[in-house]
Every structure is written in C-alpha cells, then in structure tokens.
Scaffold this active site. Structure first.
Site, mmCIF file in Angstrom:
data_model
loop_
_atom_site.group_PDB
_atom_site.id
_atom_site.type_symbol
_atom_site.label_atom_id
_atom_site.label_comp_id
_atom_site.label_asym_id
_atom_site.label_seq_id
_atom_site.Cartn_x
_atom_site.Cartn_y
_atom_site.Cartn_z
ATOM 1 N N GLU A 1 0.859 -1.178 0.000
ATOM 2 C CA GLU A 1 0.000 0.000 0.000
ATOM 3 C C GLU A 1 0.899 1.234 0.000
ATOM 4 O OE1 GLU A 1 -3.659 1.978 2.609
ATOM 5 O OE2 GLU A 1 -2.718 0.108 3.239
ATOM 6 N N ARG B 1 5.492 -12.584 9.671
ATOM 7 C CA ARG B 1 6.059 -11.270 9.381
ATOM 8 C C ARG B 1 7.343 -11.083 10.179
ATOM 9 N NH1 ARG B 1 1.950 -6.783 11.134
ATOM 10 N NH2 ARG B 1 3.563 -5.513 10.132
ATOM 11 N N LYS C 1 3.822 1.265 10.164
ATOM 12 C CA LYS C 1 3.872 2.469 9.330
ATOM 13 C C LYS C 1 3.320 3.675 10.076
ATOM 14 C CE LYS C 1 3.635 0.592 4.638
ATOM 15 N NZ LYS C 1 2.806 0.532 3.419
#
Length: 753
Positions: free
Chosen positions: A31, A258, A268
């Site tokens: 994204e 992850r 983020k």
C-alpha cells in the site's frame, strides 16, 4: 536455492508437479502510504525470489484503495526499493486502481446474485451486531433490501450522493461464522477524497478483502503470499473468487510470519509519527528501519538479502535480534571495503626530532583480504592521534601511548612521549614526542618492542570531515512509544580528521575507519567541500542490555519515594496503589517497573490477580499482562477482549512446562487476541510445540556446522559473536520450535570442542 526448501517453495513445487499452473506468477502488493521498511524487504525477497527460482515472474502492484493516505512519493520509494535490492518486476507497475471499473462490475454481479447488499447501519451498531467469539452476530435489517434497491443505492454511492459512512456494501455470508471475518464483511465504503491516479471519478473505494483477491485473479497470480495477520482473511479471499465462479486457474493465498526485530518499530503509523513529529530527519533518516534509511546509512543490498535468507521463512511470528542484521552488514563489508585511518577526537602530537616530510606506502586491505589497492600517506612533524590513545595514568592492560610506554604509528614509526602540555584547566593540549628513525614499518631494525599500533593523520594534509555516529533509534528491546527513543541515537562530530586519499582519490564510498567501525559517504549531504560520513555499524557488537534497562527505567523513577515520573510529571500513588505495589514487589518478586505498571492500572491489576488464582506464576504472568494485555486494553474495554484470564493462565502453563518458548507464546497471544481461540488449540493446530529433545536437535546442529565451516573457523579464531548466527540457523531450520536454551548449550558445546 537451499537444499532445505522452505514451506512456500515446497507448495510451489507441489503445484507445479500436479500441473495446477503452467507458470508461477507472484506479486508484491504494498500500500503506497509510507516508505517500505526491512519487513517489506523480506516480502520482496520472498515474492521475487520464488518467481526467479521457478522461472516465473513477479508483479509490482500498488494497493491504492485508500486515497486519504496514499501519495506518489511513496510509489516511487517502493519502486526504488525493489530496484535497489536487485529485482525487476514484470512489465509496468500495476495498480489496484487500474481495475476499479472491473471490481465495480464484480460488485454488481454479487448484488445481482443476492450475495451482497448495501447496509446503512452506523458504525457502532454494526460493531454491536457483529457478535463475539462465543456469540453469533445479528444480520442487519437492511440485508432484506431488494436487488433493485441495492443496485440503485450502490450506483448513487459511486456517484457521490451520500456522505462518508452513510452506507457500505457488504457481502452476505454468515453472521454466525466461527471466523468473525466472514460475518458479512465490508466490500466498499464511501470516501469523498481525491485519488492520486483516478482523480475524482470515484466516491467509493474497495476494501482490501475485495480488491486484493480479484486483482490477483485479473493478473493471473498463482501464489498470493502475505503475512500471517491475513490468515483469517483467506476465507474471504476464497469466498469472493468461488462465489463469482471465476474460471481456473485461480490464485490461492499462503501466509508466512512477518518480520519482527527488537529495538525496532515497523508499524507504518509509528514510523509516520516519527517523521511528522520530526523525531527523525525524514523517511530516509539513517536510524530508520526503512529501506531508504538503511541505504542512506550505508547498508548494501547483499547484506539485507543475506539477512532475509538467514532468518528464513517461518509459519510462526517471532522476533529477530537486530544484532543479526548488524552481523550481516559487517560480514558483507569485511571483505569489500578499504581500511583507512581517521581521528574523531584529535590530540596534537609534535615529533620534536623529525624534520621535513615523506609519503608512506600503505595497503587498503589486510593480508587476509584477497584484494589489491594501496595509497600514499603523508607524514610530517605534526600529526594528530585519538585523544583516548594517550593516557597519563593508564589502567592495567592499557597498551597505547603513555609517558612510559612507546607505541607504533600504524604504517609509520615508533614514537615515545617526552612531554605533556596542558591548558590552565589541566586539559591535555599537545604531546611532544620523539620518533625512532630506524623503526619504520616494514624496515624496523630498532629492536624496540611495542604492544600496539595506533591510527593517526598528518596535520598538514588531513581532511576535515563531518562524521555522524548512529546508534539504535530505540533504547528498549520492545519499544512501544516515543518515550522509548534513545536520546543518544545520533552524535555529530564536525571536526573529525581523515587521511587525504579518502577524499581526494575516493577509492570507495564505504570504508572501515580503523578501530571505529564501517562508514559510508552520505549519499545526499556529501560534497567535496564538506565531506560527510555516516557510521554504518561498529566493528563488533557493543550494545549491552544495560543500555535498554537504564533507558526504560527513566520513565519510572524510584517507587520507594511513592512518586513516579510519567510523561515528565510527578504523580503520587494512592494508598491502594502503593499497597498493591508493595505486595507485587515483596510477595511476588516483580521488578519495580512491572509492579508499578500493574498497581497503577485497576483493569490490569484485576486481570493479573484473577489470572494468578488460576496459575501461580507471578513473574511470567506479570510480563504478559503488563505488555501484551496492556496493549490490547489501550484500544478496548475489558469486555471487548477476545481472550480471558483462564486462557492467559493456560498460555503461561505451557511456557512454564516448556511446551512452548516465550517467542512462540507471543505469536500464540496474537492469535488469541484476534480469534479468541484457546492457546492449546492454536499450538496444536499450528504445530508450535517446542522441541527440547537433544536427539532431534543435535543432528540439525551438526548439519548447520557442516555447512558453515567458514564461520566455524571465524568462531574458533575468536569471533564468539557468531554463536548467535549458529543458534539462529538452527532455530530457522526448526521454524523457531527448538528450545533456544537447549540449542544455545548444545551449539556452544560443539563449537568449543
């Protein structure tokens, strides 16, 4: 490829063998709402690496479905990161926004099939209707709208007739589904925002769960590889594709753990907060874990890819020690970069018996590095040495220059101190020394024995440079907020000195400044007039746990004073809180920080004490409640938690009896917090039971040692930091299931034989 394939490559090979796909097509779908970080590097390496290994291709696709957070500069940063790491995407960059028209057609199709409806509930009611893990949800009354009414409302939503939040498009699946993601998930929401590519054409934008799977299908993706937090989303992924009856071949989603690194945040949102609050100098600040930051600091693509390869691809979340990343850059640069001399804290030395000047020959590389390259080093009467390379009253074991101890100037002569000059405050300002003419390096006939050689620069020809000494951005191993920032993460030295060839000849952009570490010519601020060098990493691991303990403890001062520093303000404890704190420290043996966190929060202390009634393990329970449970309670009420004290007690029992490790427990807790499932069921379903059987672990250790003989030799030569490398490789081969303490002990035994 490694002989021991990870589970993703095993899946790919099985699909190829079965003829499920003719060609392997993967995708990296970030994204564009921030700069990519080291976690994205792992995903890039996996997706592009698998495509490369099986002669397929990988698409780069921007998942640009939220116009309120996206920006073209983030798109460019993502493209730059992939290219810099050495990968090439297939064709042009793709965007989910490329498919907005097609996605809308699919949405209309679902509505016509009676599988989607426009819901007009407000957000709070929608959340209430969703139910809980133990209670089925309730379908909205708006689900009874006719197909015609839904189509009309959806068209008007698209055209911008309604305010944000007035309506949403939902899938009609099952409000009683065990997987709460399947309880009529949202497909579209209204957003009156300008899209950086689509402009103002759309007032509705697809949700991730709708747009992602269909974008994969449109592009012909075979293996949709994502991180573990999307595991429960897989049911929606499959439902959308199957309900629409899309023709095969179709993509399937596969999840991997992850990347988590201690002393680092990779949210983020938190990284953006650092940038916006100017705690760092932008997304490419060399202290940031972004690829741009690591690149500007001086990390190489090879070191990052090697790090990703070392940590492997696992199915369970865990935290990697940041020292492993630092090891990878040291290991990469060790055989590549020239060695040069620098002085960061100059102390003048005048060699009284030397006249004139000369140039000394010096190789850029030590004898054990098979590279050629040398330079001339100017030498004259006045030089500078590091201030800490001289000591008037040296401690035992000090081998550098003292009033009674001579020392060699590297590549030059042996010198002896004759006089120490000081200013009015007693600070040393200059050393008067004599050199021994017959002690020149490579031609020494002096017979003088010295215990060390020190670096130096010639006063007349040395170049003044700015040196930026970077340390870890956070002082705490598990940072949570701004309070955990390391106040000493950057030190700037404006008047450092370096030998002239570094600047005039520029043999490289990365160097080992001897005894100081590895440095990189800053890619933005460096100029010939003002050279700037960034410290990449020290020559060896020097970050002690004491650093994190001391820094974290500054948030909470001595509790014996009954006052605590919180957000810079001193707050007194109530009598009840003080009573709890005394009980937690004296009876339960908690450290002052844990005790204070629990005592000051009524919800946490209540949860803690209830859990203790079910299992008597006060310290382990306190750590989980004060960290993991507290994090959940920051955003939720106690009644909204998916897990119970009894489940936490069950989780701690498994830690205490060695069934799982602390690292595995963290990933189990994450699943509990999302799904509410019992920890034992999670452990059994995911195969997370810890391996402590030495007969199982020893053959794996033997295999790791056999494959890494170069590192074995380095370990035996004194590089004991490599113990962590071997332990990490064993844990990687067991997908993190091996008992770390057992592995540590066995690896140490075998390496020290």
């Amino acid at each position: 490829m490694s002989e021991h394939k990870d589970f993703l490559r095993t899946i790919v090979e099985k699909d190829l063998k079965a003829g499920k796909y003719k060609n392997i097509i993967t995708r990296f779908p970030p994204e564009p709402n921030g700069f990519p970080h080291i976690g994205h590097a792992k995903s890039i390496a996996i997706n592009f690496g698998i495509a490369r290994d099986y002669n397929g291709h990988c698409n780069l696709r921007m998942d640009d479905t939220n116009p309120t957070t996206e920006d073209t500069r983030y798109v460019e940063a993502l493209k730059d990161a992939v290219t810099w790491l050495g990968f090439k995407w297939d064709g042009d960059v793709r965007y989910t926004s490329d498919y907005f028209d097609k996605l809308y057609e699919y949405a209309i199709e679902l509505v016509k099939m009676g599988k989607a409806y426009v819901d007009s509930l407000d957000e709070e009611t929608m959340r209430e209707y969703r139910g809980s893990v133990t209670e089925a949800g309730r379908r909205s009354e708006y689900a009874n709208r006719s197909v015609e009414e839904n189509l009309d409302l959806l068209e008007r939503m698209k055209n911008g007739e309604f305010e944000d939040g007035a309506h949403v498009l939902r899938a009609k699946i099952d409000m009683g589904a065990a997987n709460m993601k399947m309880r009529d998930p949202l497909l579209y929401r209204i957003r009156h925002a300008h899209h950086y590519r689509a402009g103002d054409k759309w007032a509705i934008y697809p949700m991730y769960d709708f747009g992602h799977c269909l974008s994969d299908y449109i592009e012909g993706i075979t293996h949709s590889i994502c991180t573990l937090e999307f595991e429960n989303n897989r049911d929606i992924y499959d439902w959308v594709l199957e309900t629409l009856g899309l023709q095969p071949p179709r993509p399937y989603q596969h999840e991997f753990a992850r990347l988590g690194i201690n002393y680092t945040v990779m949210s983020k949102r938190k990284l953006l907060e650092l940038v916006n609050e100017k705690r760092v100098n932008g997304w490419d600040d060399p202290r940031m874990p972004t690829i741009a930051g690591l690149r500007r600091r001086g990390y190489t693509p090879e070191s990052i890819l090697n790090f990703c390869d070392q940590i492997g691809i696992a199915k369970a979340n865990s935290t990697v020690d940041v020292s492993q990343l630092e090891f990878c850059i040291r290991d990469d640069l060790n055989t590549k970069v020239p060695r040069v001399m620098s002085v960061l804290d100059p102390l003048k030395v005048t060699i009284a018996n030397y006249e004139g000047s000369e140039e000394l020959d010096a190789s850029y590389y030590p004898d054990d590095i098979p590279k050629e390259g040398s330079r001339k080093i100017p030498f004259s009467k006045e030089i500078y040495i590091e201030r800490d390379d001289f000591d008037e009253n040296p401690p035992k074991g000090y081998f550098r220059l003292t009033p009674e101890q001579s020392v060699r100037l590297k590549h030059a002569y042996i010198i002896t101190c004759k006089e120490v000059k000081k200013d009015e405050s007693g600070n040393i300002t200059e050393i008067i020394a004599e050199y021994h003419p017959n002690s020149k390096s490579g031609q020494d006939t002096s017979g003088i024995k010295v215990k060390s050689a020190i670096q130096w620069v010639d006063a007349a020809s040395a170049k003044q440079v700015e040196v930026r000494l970077y340390e870890r951005l956070y002082a705490c191993e598990n940072p949570q907020n701004m309070e955990d920032l390391n106040p000493n993460s950057l030190k700037i030295i404006k008047n450092a000195l370096i030998e002239p060839a570094v600047v005039t000849e520029k043999p490289d952009v990365r160097f080992q400044f001897e005894r100081h570490g590895y440095f990189y010519a800053d890619s933005i601020d460096y100029t010939d007039a003002k050279p700037v060098f960034n410290k990449i990493v020290g020559l060896k691991e020097s970050w002690g746990k004491k650093n994190s303990i001391e820094k974290c403890s500054t948030r909470i001062e001595r509790v014996e004073d009954k006052k605590v520093q919180i957000d810079g303000k001193t707050e007194a404890m109530s009598e009840t809180e003080q009573s709890l704190l005394n009980r937690y420290t004296n009876e339960f043996g908690l450290n002052s920080m844990l005790a204070d966190i629990l005592a000051r929060d009524e919800k946490l202390s209540s949860f803690y004490e209830y859990t203790l009634l079910l299992h008597n393990s006060p310290v382990t329970i306190a750590n989980i409640v004060a960290n993991e449970v507290a994090r959940e309670l920051k955003e939720k009420q106690s009644s909204e938690l998916k897990f119970t004290p009894s489940q936490i007690a069950e989780l701690v029992k498994m830690i205490d009896d060695g069934t799982i490790s602390n690292k595995i427990a963290k990933s189990v807790f994450e699943e509990m917090a999302t799904s509410g499932e019992d920890p034992m069921l999670i452990v059994q379903a995911k195969g997370l039971i810890q391996i402590s059987d030495t007969s199982v672990i020893e053959p794996i250790i033997d295999e790791v040692i056999a494959k890494n003989q170069d590192n074995v030799a380095k370990f035996k030569a004194g590089n004991t930091n490599l113990l962590g490398f071997f332990v990490g490789q064993v844990l990687k081969m067991t997908s993190g299931k091996a008992n770390p303490s057992v592995v540590n002990e066995l690896v140490a035994q075998k390496l020290n034989k």
